[in-house]
Design an enzyme around this catalytic site. Structure first.
Site, short mmCIF file in Angstrom:
data_model
loop_
_atom_site.label_atom_id
_atom_site.label_comp_id
_atom_site.label_asym_id
_atom_site.label_seq_id
_atom_site.Cartn_x
_atom_site.Cartn_y
_atom_site.Cartn_z
N SER A 137 -36.17 -19.67 -26.64
CA SER A 137 -37.57 -19.77 -26.21
C SER A 137 -38.43 -19.19 -27.31
O SER A 137 -37.98 -18.32 -28.07
CB SER A 137 -37.78 -18.97 -24.92
OG SER A 137 -39.16 -18.92 -24.61
N TYR A 150 -37.38 -11.72 -18.61
CA TYR A 150 -37.12 -12.99 -19.28
C TYR A 150 -37.19 -12.82 -20.80
O TYR A 150 -36.31 -13.27 -21.54
CB TYR A 150 -38.11 -14.06 -18.81
CG TYR A 150 -37.88 -15.42 -19.41
CD1 TYR A 150 -36.73 -16.14 -19.12
CD2 TYR A 150 -38.82 -16.00 -20.26
CE1 TYR A 150 -36.50 -17.39 -19.67
CE2 TYR A 150 -38.62 -17.26 -20.81
CZ TYR A 150 -37.46 -17.96 -20.52
OH TYR A 150 -37.24 -19.21 -21.06
O1 NJP Z 1 -35.41 -25.34 -16.57
P1 NJP Z 1 -34.88 -26.10 -15.25
P2 NJP Z 1 -35.53 -25.84 -18.09
N1 NJP Z 1 -24.88 -21.94 -14.34
O2 NJP Z 1 -35.04 -25.09 -14.18
C1 NJP Z 1 -29.13 -24.72 -14.92
C2 NJP Z 1 -35.54 -22.67 -21.71
N2 NJP Z 1 -36.99 -22.73 -21.86
O3 NJP Z 1 -34.95 -27.16 -18.29
O4 NJP Z 1 -27.03 -24.84 -11.91
C3 NJP Z 1 -25.03 -23.22 -14.74
O5 NJP Z 1 -35.54 -27.41 -15.11
C4 NJP Z 1 -29.76 -25.48 -13.75
O6 NJP Z 1 -28.76 -26.17 -13.02
P3 NJP Z 1 -28.18 -25.75 -11.58
C5 NJP Z 1 -35.04 -21.94 -20.48
O7 NJP Z 1 -35.04 -20.54 -20.66
C6 NJP Z 1 -37.75 -23.42 -20.96
O8 NJP Z 1 -36.93 -25.60 -18.51
O9 NJP Z 1 -27.73 -27.06 -10.99
N3 NJP Z 1 -26.22 -23.81 -14.87
C7 NJP Z 1 -30.62 -26.48 -14.49
O10 NJP Z 1 -29.87 -27.61 -14.85
C8 NJP Z 1 -33.64 -22.48 -20.36
O11 NJP Z 1 -32.74 -21.76 -21.16
C9 NJP Z 1 -39.14 -23.45 -21.13
O12 NJP Z 1 -29.27 -25.06 -10.82
C10 NJP Z 1 -27.31 -23.10 -14.53
C11 NJP Z 1 -31.04 -25.73 -15.76
O13 NJP Z 1 -30.16 -24.60 -15.88
C12 NJP Z 1 -33.77 -23.91 -20.91
O14 NJP Z 1 -35.02 -23.97 -21.57
C13 NJP Z 1 -39.72 -22.78 -22.18
C14 NJP Z 1 -27.22 -21.77 -14.11
C15 NJP Z 1 -32.48 -25.24 -15.66
O15 NJP Z 1 -33.33 -26.32 -15.57
C16 NJP Z 1 -33.71 -24.98 -19.84
O16 NJP Z 1 -34.66 -24.71 -18.81
C17 NJP Z 1 -38.93 -22.08 -23.06
C18 NJP Z 1 -25.94 -21.19 -14.01
N4 NJP Z 1 -25.77 -19.92 -13.61
C19 NJP Z 1 -37.57 -22.07 -22.89
N5 NJP Z 1 -28.48 -21.31 -13.84
C20 NJP Z 1 -40.05 -24.18 -20.19
N6 NJP Z 1 -39.52 -24.97 -19.27
O17 NJP Z 1 -41.28 -24.03 -20.32
C21 NJP Z 1 -29.31 -22.34 -14.11
O18 NJP Z 1 -39.53 -21.42 -24.05
N7 NJP Z 1 -28.63 -23.40 -14.53
#
Ligand code: NJP
Length: 235
Positions: A137, A150
């Site tokens: 990020s 975070y």
């Molecule tokens: O978020 P979201 P993003 N084990 O909530 C999975 C970074 N980022 O795509 O397990 C396995 O739509 C969850 O899947 P599920 C952010 O920090 C974002 O934005 O089925 N998987 C889902 O597929 C992150 O590192 C922004 O619930 C786990 C996914 O993670 C990355 O981008 C800005 C899990 C999250 O999808 C992707 O986030 C920035 C687990 N324990 C950085 N926990 C932004 N969106 O603005 C969660 O600077 N997941």
């Protein structure tokens, strides 16, 4: 340029948001994609499109992380790319954070990256080749109010990747950190697709294109870091 056809790529957090966009784009480039997340239904729907593999796993659990790598090797006999994208976040005044929420954020963002890399690196070392990409990020490089948990997790994830980059480069392994600004996803329980977000946020596909650019660099080039923001977001 590196051809992604038949490259075996694990993408964590692939059930929605950025990870899903990365999985779809890599599959479109001909890669064999292993989509990892906890939501089985979302993964199944995605795999119909990628024609790859989906593995239900919690990246914060060591046994799950190891099984992701083991099952990939069992199925494809190889692993070329690991995208550590799974991540969670929430924002609050420090005294309002519970230790449970602190642990959820650190376990997913930092420990999850550690566990997947720990399981993948021995294989990459043995084949003297591999590419790890961490979706961190821009807040891995700046601080802001209400971002204690975070922000600290993203600084830690970034330090892990930067240290690992130096450790594994002599083994022919590339490590890239990608730093997005605001992206229109489900992050922190938001709902993507609003007219407002269209003006203020990157799209998940923008990050997927950045991943593709990094992976397609010629064998002798490593993109160490890549930061991207929407035009409306000042850095
Ligand atoms: O978020 P979201 P993003 N084990 O909530 C999975 C970074 N980022 O795509 O397990 C396995 O739509 C969850 O899947 P599920 C952010 O920090 C974002 O934005 O089925 N998987 C889902 O597929 C992150 O590192 C922004 O619930 C786990 C996914 O993670 C990355 O981008 C800005 C899990 C999250 O999808 C992707 O986030 C920035 C687990 N324990 C950085 N926990 C932004 N969106 O603005 C969660 O600077 N997941």
């Amino acid at each position: 340029m590196t051809d992604l056809t038949n490259q075996v790529a694990i993408v964590t957090g692939a059930s929605r948001g950025i990870g899903k966009a990365i999985a779809l784009l890599l599959a479109l480039q001909g890669a064999k994609v292993i989509a990892v997340a906890r939501n089985e239904d979302e993964l199944a729907a995605l795999t119909l499109k990628t024609q790859g593999l989906s593995l239900v796993a919690d990246v914060a659990l060591e046994s799950d992380a190891q099984q992701v790598i083991d099952n990939t090797l069992l199925h494809y006999g190889r692993l070329d790319i690991l995208v550590c994208n799974a991540g969670v976040g929430s924002f609050n005044e420090l005294e309002n954070f519970t230790s449970t929420e602190w642990d959820r954020i650190f376990d997913t963002n930092v420990k999850g990256t550690f566990l997947l890399c720990k399981a993948a690196v021995p294989h990459f070392k043995a084949q003297k080749k591999g590419h790890i990409i961490g979706i961190t990020s821009d807040v891995a490089k700046r601080t802001f109010a209400h971002g204690t948990a975070y922000g600290a997790s993203k600084f830690a994830q970034d330090a892990l990747l930067a240290s690992l980059r130096k450790e594994v480069r002599p083994h022919g392994i590339k490590v890239t950190s990608i730093y997005p600004g605001l992206v229109d996803t489900y992050f922190n329980d938001t709902t993507p697709g609003s007219a407002a977000a269209e003006k203020t946020h990157l799209r998940p596909g923008d990050i997927a294109q950045a991943v593709r650019y990094v992976l397609e660099a010629p064998a002798h080039v490593v993109v160490d870091e890549l930061m991207l923001h929407p035009m409306s977001q000042e850095w």
